[in-house]
Enzyme design. Structure first.
Site, PDB file in Angstrom:
ATOM      1  N   CYS A  87       0.839  -1.198   0.000  1.00  0.00           N
ATOM      2  CA  CYS A  87       0.000   0.000   0.000  1.00  0.00           C
ATOM      3  C   CYS A  87       0.880   1.257   0.000  1.00  0.00           C
ATOM      4  O   CYS A  87       1.507   1.547  -0.999  1.00  0.00           O
ATOM      5  CB  CYS A  87      -0.968  -0.040   1.192  1.00  0.00           C
ATOM      6  N   HIS A 204      -3.656  -5.638   0.845  1.00  0.00           N
ATOM      7  CA  HIS A 204      -3.000  -5.899   2.122  1.00  0.00           C
ATOM      8  C   HIS A 204      -2.990  -7.399   2.450  1.00  0.00           C
ATOM      9  O   HIS A 204      -3.903  -7.883   3.112  1.00  0.00           O
ATOM     10  CB  HIS A 204      -3.737  -5.179   3.247  1.00  0.00           C
ATOM     11  N   GLU A 206      -1.216  -8.769   4.627  1.00  0.00           N
ATOM     12  CA  GLU A 206      -1.044  -8.925   6.075  1.00  0.00           C
ATOM     13  C   GLU A 206      -2.343  -8.711   6.850  1.00  0.00           C
ATOM     14  O   GLU A 206      -2.376  -8.892   8.058  1.00  0.00           O
ATOM     15  CB  GLU A 206       0.065  -7.963   6.553  1.00  0.00           C
TER      16      GLU A 206
END
Lengths: 232, 760
Positions: A87, A204, A206
């Site tokens: 990002c 994302h 994660e």
């Protein structure tokens, strides 16, 4: 294996990256403050996390590239070390010239937070054995529209450096376009670096690494990176 | 530097002080106040800071409970969640600034509530926003909605806190006064809380964060007056937010907390430097002395009056232990934060301010020695001795006239009415809003907006003792229409609904915060609404065993129009927080598996349509006799839901709220992407009231056949009425003998709810 997550002022998905690497994937991971001139010895993976580094003032990622720690991050890449920009981290990589092109304001001009589908379109240390697989990952950004000149796009395609591309769902929803930001060539993530050791992506991974958060597709990227680091 | 005006009774009146109040002040001080002293008095005695109209009523709220660590009176409430950890939460309004400048007003509303939470030592981990706008067709509604949502997103997303829930309602009563209520929750160790106290005589007072400018001067006074026409002239008093500065301030503060060098800390919110230092002195029973010459600033030639009243954002006041100043300054330097020692704690009980006339540090000249005193006021005069009013309350004699509505002649068609309601801005999808919020940052959001009756967040509790995970739920609710038609019942229903939403996801409530939005308290019928709403909240809190731990009052939400004053619907917004025992307790709202049995739990209700979305749409006004609530039945229902969730007996649970039973069924289908074949139980009538009435205390559940016997046993033990409706399955919602709706048409209607305001 050893990973570090760089903390720029305004990074806010630093915890997300640390948590997933350390607590979900089991990698020894620590934060490195942006004013630190050198990375810890033995660093295998550097993560530039999501957020609003330096408030995203001027342009997203534009100031972070001058942070003291970035010189050693470049040396890490030249040594073949793994670098992952998520990002805002992806935005920093393009501003720093570690990946080509630019990430501009979403076509609809709004921040967009939702799950999207991306297809793995290239091999590399973060996507071993995943080519062709469609992953569900969340996006959360206002500036994720990938743009580059025609020559750059052709080069990315011919070298198979487009790591992730937004793809439609089996039953498309007109209100949720597959491409959430208007990126050229539906580009969601790119490989770069001397050995494809640099990956930048807007979604994302994660934030999609635990069943209680809605899925585990994001974990695949980190497991692939662990394999790559162990093989070095 | 411009000369300061002479203080006269007229000037005091312009500052919002009544003649009586000014007389009290003169008598207490024993002389005419200086101009900065008048400014200090006016903000500290404003409704916003002094709660002078509401204080006598707020005392009736239950605020104690076994888990309560700090109730109302601190910057935010603190509730124990076990194992040495606590949650810190509060809700606050930013209504007036958001109407004048929607982006910055809403953004700084979020910024302010985040500081209230992290000033106590907690890292903010979740935000919710409760919004009220005028009619969808009102010309200002689209711009206000866009601006407010963008402001909340712009601040929260950059700061890095997930906006996980909230609510939005539209009604003509908010045409001239929108409501922006922001809730924030933080996580901290229960033994490492920080309070807003100026403790320890001689301790240094430090200023940390953004430099002071002229923005927001007299914001607190503005929030204490109703709007007149031409409110745009107020624009210069709106504060401007910088979420990047706030993020640095958070990280700097958390590091300073960990260094254990502070005696107290408070953010500079409404009434800025004045309110923060006076309140800190008051809580500790001390005095303070401030040295304005040293204050970090970004505007030239600031006067003491301006500095004392500025509401520049992202600023903190800290009281450090003597000798630890440098440690604070060092940590601030690491995070690139301005910091300066600007005063000290005294034993005088007075608020003393020193400033050298004409001196401006931006000129580069060193601080002058021995600056003269420009303010010297007793701290208790500004706090405990501030005026308190028991304002007259008179019930609106015309209220019950509105109950008499004949619904028999109104157009009613179950099939088209359901689709109409699903696509109504007050009922359908809020995806256009929550997709602009980063609702997943910090890797904790387990039930996202639009996926359940309450947001569910995993708290990652980590310190040197180890790591553990806790799960909490949160919901914000209030139906202002019910509060308008029956303030006491409506407020009780707001508490009941917020807690019911927690129970639907499987969490037991542990505490509430409230944000009480009303009109002009000097009108007796508004004060009666306020009095009754407090009683209603108290009734429900006692019945459900939940304390109010923090809150905020916003009065004067009314506009003078031709034909008289127009107040907002009385809107006592409730933010409820619940705790889970374990991950497997979490229940979703959508139907899950074909074959599951669908029941409606809770009392049958009396099908009253008053205040319902259906009736409001049909008549164009808020009218009719509103539903009543049986709080004992509500408590039994919620206990049953939590127990059934903990025992794994529920496949889904969803509250019947706006739009009534039929809308709730459709929502459970949409969220679960599954149809259902159902039939109304005999006691339900196919009438507007039966299908679209909004009786409280009703929850739809689906139960897998394998555990039906266990489920039925628990239901019987709890004594909760339970009616079988049918089974989950198929691609449509069918109601035998009434109508059937395809999943796709329901989904599209639901998704289009905000199109008429913001476009597709």
């Amino acid at each position: 294996m050893r990973a570090v997550v760089i903390q720029f002022p305004g990074s806010n998905a630093d915890f997300d990256a640390l948590h997933t690497l350390r607590d979900v994937v089991g990698v020894e991971t620590s934060y490195v403050f942006h004013k630190t001139p050198t990375l810890p010895a033995g660093t295998d993976l550097v993560v530039l996390p999501g957020g609003f580094s330096y408030g995203d003032y001027l342009r997203c990622g534009a100031i972070a590239r001058f942070a003291p720690v970035m010189a050693d991050v470049r040396r890490h890449v030249e040594r073949g070390g793994l670098l992952l920009g998520i990002c805002n981290g992806f935005q920093i990589l393009t501003e720093a010239g570690l990946l080509p092109g630019a990430l501009t304001r979403n076509a609809h001009l709004r921040f967009e937070c939702r799950d999207v589908l991306v297809r793995v379109d290239a091999d590399g240390p973060f996507t071993q054995d995943l080519r062709g697989r469609v992953l569900r990952l969340p996006v959360a950004h206002a500036e994720g529209r990938y743009q580059a000149d025609e020559a750059t796009l052709q080069s990315l395609e011919s070298k198979s450096l487009v790591a992730f591309r937004y793809v439609p769902a089996a039953t498309p929803d007109a209100r949720l376009p597959a491409n959430p930001n208007g990126s050229l060539h539906d580009i969601a993530g790119l490989y770069g670096g001397p050995r494809r050791n640099v990956l930048g992506l807007m979604p994302h991974p994660e934030r999609m690494a635990e069943p209680i958060l809605g899925g585990t597709d994001g974990r695949l990227l980190f497991h692939s990176a662990v394999r790559a680091a162990l093989a070095r | 530097m411009s000369r300061e005006p002479a203080v006269t009774p007229e000037l005091a009146r312009e500052h919002g002080l009544t003649d009586d109040e000014y007389t009290i002040a003169l008598k207490a001080i024993g002389r005419t106040p200086s101009f900065p002293e008048l400014g200090v008095l006016s903000v500290m005695w404003s409704e916003h800071c002094s709660y002078k109209s509401s204080r006598v009523h707020l005392k009736r709220l239950p605020t104690k409970g076994p888990r309560v660590i700090h109730g109302p009176g601190e910057n935010a409430g603190v509730v124990d969640i076990g194992d040495g950890w606590a949650v810190v939460f509060k809700m606050e309004s930013h209504n007036h600034p958001s109407f004048i400048e929607p982006y910055q007003g809403a953004a700084t509303g979020v910024g302010g509530i985040l500081r209230d939470v992290f000033t106590m030592g907690a890292r903010p981990v979740a935000v919710m926003d409760s919004l009220r706008f005028g009619e969808p067709s009102h010309p200002r509604t689209p711009g206000l909605l866009r601006g407010v949502v963008a402001g909340i997103a712009g601040y929260g997303n950059a700061f890095g806190v997930p906006t996980v829930g909230g609510e939005v309602q539209f009604d003509a009563a908010y045409n001239g006064n929108i409501l922006v209520n922001a809730f924030a929750l933080g996580l901290c160790r229960s033994d490492r809380l920080f309070l807003g106290q100026a403790k320890g005589v001689g301790n240094p007072i430090l200023y940390v964060g953004a430099r002071t400018g002229r923005d927001g001067i007299h914001g607190a006074t503005m929030a204490s007056a109703e709007f007149e026409e031409g409110e745009e002239a107020e624009r210069p008093t709106v504060q401007v937010g910088d979420p990047f500065m706030e993020k640095l301030l958070l990280e700097g503060c958390l590091e300073i907390f960990a260094a254990d060098v502070l005696e107290g800390i408070q953010d500079m919110g409404a009434a800025g430097l004045t309110s923060s230092t006076v309140e800190m002195a008051s809580r500790a029973g001390n005095g303070v002395e401030l040295w304005l010459d040293r204050l970090p600033r970004r505007a030239k030639h600031l006067t003491p009056y301006e500095i004392l009243l500025s509401e520049s954002q992202e600023r903190m006041i800290m009281v450090a232990r003597v000798g630890e100043e440098q440690r604070v300054l060092d940590i601030c330097a690491k995070w690139d934060l301005d910091a300066q020692v600007v005063g000290r704690v005294t034993d005088t009980g007075r608020f003393v301010v020193r400033a050298t006339p004409g001196y401006d540090p931006l000129s580069g000249a060193p601080w002058p020695d021995d600056p003269p005193v420009v303010v010297d006021l007793p701290v208790d005069l500004l706090t405990d001795a501030a005026p308190v009013y028991t304002r007259p309350c008179v019930d609106d004699p015309r209220l019950t006239d509105r109950y008499g509505v004949d619904a028999t002649g109104l157009a009613f068609d179950p099939r088209s009415d359901l689709l109409e309601l699903l696509s109504a801005p007050n009922v359908g999808s809020r995806a256009w809003i929550y997709r602009q919020y980063d609702h997943i940052v910090r890797d904790g959001t387990m039930v996202r907006p639009g996926a359940g009756d309450a947001a569910v967040v995993r708290l990652y509790c980590e310190d040197e003792r180890g790591r553990r995970e806790k799960l909490i739920a949160m919901s914000s609710d209030c139906n202002g229409r019910f509060c308008e038609l029956d303030p006491r019942t409506g407020a009780a229903m707001a508490v009941a609904e917020a807690c019911r939403n927690l129970a639907c996801v499987g969490a037991a409530p542990i505490g509430l915060t409230d944000c009480l939005n009303f009109g002009n308290p000097q009108r007796p019928e508004i004060m009666a609404q306020f009095r009754d709403a407090i009683d209603g909240i108290a009734d429900a809190c006692k019945a459900l065993g939940v304390p109010v731990v923090s809150g905020n009052v916003s009065l004067y939400n009314e506009t003078t129009e031709q034909g008289g004053p127009r107040a907002v619907l009385p809107t006592p917004t409730i933010g409820a927080v619940g705790l889970f025992e374990k991950v497997s307790d979490v229940v979703g709202a959508g139907f899950r598996t074909a074959g599951d049995h669908v029941f409606v739990l809770g009392p049958r209700g009396d099908d009253r349509l008053g205040g319902s979305e259906w009736l409001t749409r049909r008549t164009g006004k808020v009218c009719g006799r509103p539903p009543s609530i049986d709080l004992a039945a509500e408590a039994a229902l919620q206990s049953l839901l939590v127990r059934a969730a903990r025992e794994g007996l529920l496949a889904s649970a969803h509250d019947c709220a706006e739009g009534g039973l039929l809308v709730a069924l459709a929502e459970a289908c949409i969220m679960g992407q599954s149809g259902a074949a159902l039939a109304l139980p005999a006691e339900y009538a196919v009438t507007p009231g039966g299908l679209f009435g909004e009786d409280p205390s009703r929850v739809l559940v689906s139960v897998t056949p394998y555990v039906l016997e266990l489920f039925s046993r628990r239901v019987a033990e709890a004594g909760v009425p339970c009616a079988f409706l049918g089974r989950v399955g198929g691609a449509s919602l069918s109601l035998e003998g009434v109508a059937s709706w395809g999943l796709d048409e329901m989904r599209e209607a639901h998704a289009s709810a905000l199109d008429e305001i913001v476009g597709r």
